[in-house]
Design an enzyme around this catalytic site. Sequence first.
Site, PDB file in Angstrom:
ATOM      1  N   PHE A  60       0.811  -1.218   0.000  1.00  0.00           N
ATOM      2  CA  PHE A  60       0.000   0.000   0.000  1.00  0.00           C
ATOM      3  C   PHE A  60       0.844   1.269   0.000  1.00  0.00           C
ATOM      4  O   PHE A  60       0.370   2.335  -0.396  1.00  0.00           O
ATOM      5  CB  PHE A  60      -0.922  -0.031   1.225  1.00  0.00           C
ATOM      6  CG  PHE A  60      -1.864   1.129   1.343  1.00  0.00           C
ATOM      7  CD1 PHE A  60      -2.858   1.332   0.400  1.00  0.00           C
ATOM      8  CD2 PHE A  60      -1.780   2.022   2.404  1.00  0.00           C
ATOM      9  CE1 PHE A  60      -3.748   2.396   0.511  1.00  0.00           C
ATOM     10  CE2 PHE A  60      -2.659   3.078   2.528  1.00  0.00           C
ATOM     11  CZ  PHE A  60      -3.653   3.271   1.578  1.00  0.00           C
ATOM     12  N   TYR A  61       2.075   1.184   0.457  1.00  0.00           N
ATOM     13  CA  TYR A  61       2.911   2.377   0.579  1.00  0.00           C
ATOM     14  C   TYR A  61       3.249   2.934  -0.807  1.00  0.00           C
ATOM     15  O   TYR A  61       3.788   2.231  -1.663  1.00  0.00           O
ATOM     16  CB  TYR A  61       4.196   2.068   1.339  1.00  0.00           C
ATOM     17  CG  TYR A  61       3.995   1.681   2.783  1.00  0.00           C
ATOM     18  CD1 TYR A  61       2.814   1.946   3.457  1.00  0.00           C
ATOM     19  CD2 TYR A  61       5.013   1.038   3.495  1.00  0.00           C
ATOM     20  CE1 TYR A  61       2.633   1.585   4.784  1.00  0.00           C
ATOM     21  CE2 TYR A  61       4.843   0.676   4.821  1.00  0.00           C
ATOM     22  CZ  TYR A  61       3.656   0.945   5.449  1.00  0.00           C
ATOM     23  OH  TYR A  61       3.487   0.581   6.773  1.00  0.00           O
ATOM     24  N   THR A  62       2.955   4.210  -0.987  1.00  0.00           N
ATOM     25  CA  THR A  62       3.160   4.930  -2.251  1.00  0.00           C
ATOM     26  C   THR A  62       2.735   4.096  -3.449  1.00  0.00           C
ATOM     27  O   THR A  62       3.428   4.013  -4.466  1.00  0.00           O
ATOM     28  CB  THR A  62       4.627   5.411  -2.402  1.00  0.00           C
ATOM     29  OG1 THR A  62       5.513   4.289  -2.300  1.00  0.00           O
ATOM     30  CG2 THR A  62       4.978   6.436  -1.346  1.00  0.00           C
TER      31      THR A  62
END
Length: 365
Positions: A60-62
């Site tokens: 989900f990160y960036t």
Amino acid sequence: MNDYYLLGRSGLRVSRLALGTMNFGVSGFHAAYGKTEREAEPIFRRYLDGGGNFVDTADFYTAGESETILGRLIASAGVRDRVVLTSKFTNTVDPADPNAAGNGRKHVIRALDATLRRLGTDYVDLYLLHTWDRITPVEEVVRTFDDLVRAGKIRYAGLSDVPAWYAARAQSLAEAHALTPMINLQLPYSLVNRGIEAEYPAMAQSLGIGLTAWSPIGGGLLSGKYRRTGDGLAGDGRLGGGGAQQVAERDWAVIDALEKVAAELGRSMAQVAVNWVATQPAVGSVIIGASSAEQLDANLGALDFTIPAELRERLEQAGAPEPGGPYAMFTPGYQSWIVSPGLGIGDKPAGYAPPIWNGAAPAAR
């Protein structure tokens, strides 16, 4: 930072400070404070040079860019076998597809395959459920983890941001059926966010789960960058947007106490805040992030000193949470008043289980 400890009830050895890479990349939800690959590389290299081996990311990160950048940095440094690479699943990768999110088997396998492609590796060392989705049967999650370990795609399994009862249920199912155990639970924990203390540390210690604390400086609130204003707070950081951020009186008391303790120790507020979290019961590692190699270098010094008992007490009293519900009955004060008045009763005497240490004397605590 050359001291390593076992994570939970496992043989996996990790550094006490983990590198969070939520800001690696400039896409998606975390883009506002993201770093390009060129900007992220010196942060990653400094962490490795400092002896760190525990690296955390998530699909989900960036919008997946964190994993892509991290994979390239690991390959460039030639450290895939050295690092303990952690990623997570749960959050959606396709809002139009109901099975492209959550903790069901279909999504977990799909998410892991995509993560492995982005990271450029055929396995991750530690794979975590990112957030409780409230509906997937815990039995399905535990069985899926076990299947992924048997397939060689992950080495260890764990959880993040789930209720204590859910973590206990997952671990008990794994133990009862000889399945892959949970060795890690990520939770937010700081001097201004101590809600986990009522349940999680005792659960983790009892069931062999190592806690990993994220946001140890309260999202930047304990960094020393911010000062009180009539409208909220101001400072050179992402929380200081024109005084819009409101801070509770209890939190200001913590900030004031932290500032004074840090001054007495000759350390930064952030270092003291991280040190306090890292030395709390059941905490195996603390996730630290940085916007530059210089900031990371300062954070890496957070474990080079010991907070004296008197100063530690001042920090803890400033923001001591009020135990609600039945938890007030589990405190030492209540138990000595009602359960065992006039007696000194403990679990085990000091020295009953001395710590095992293989190697040179550990750094100062």
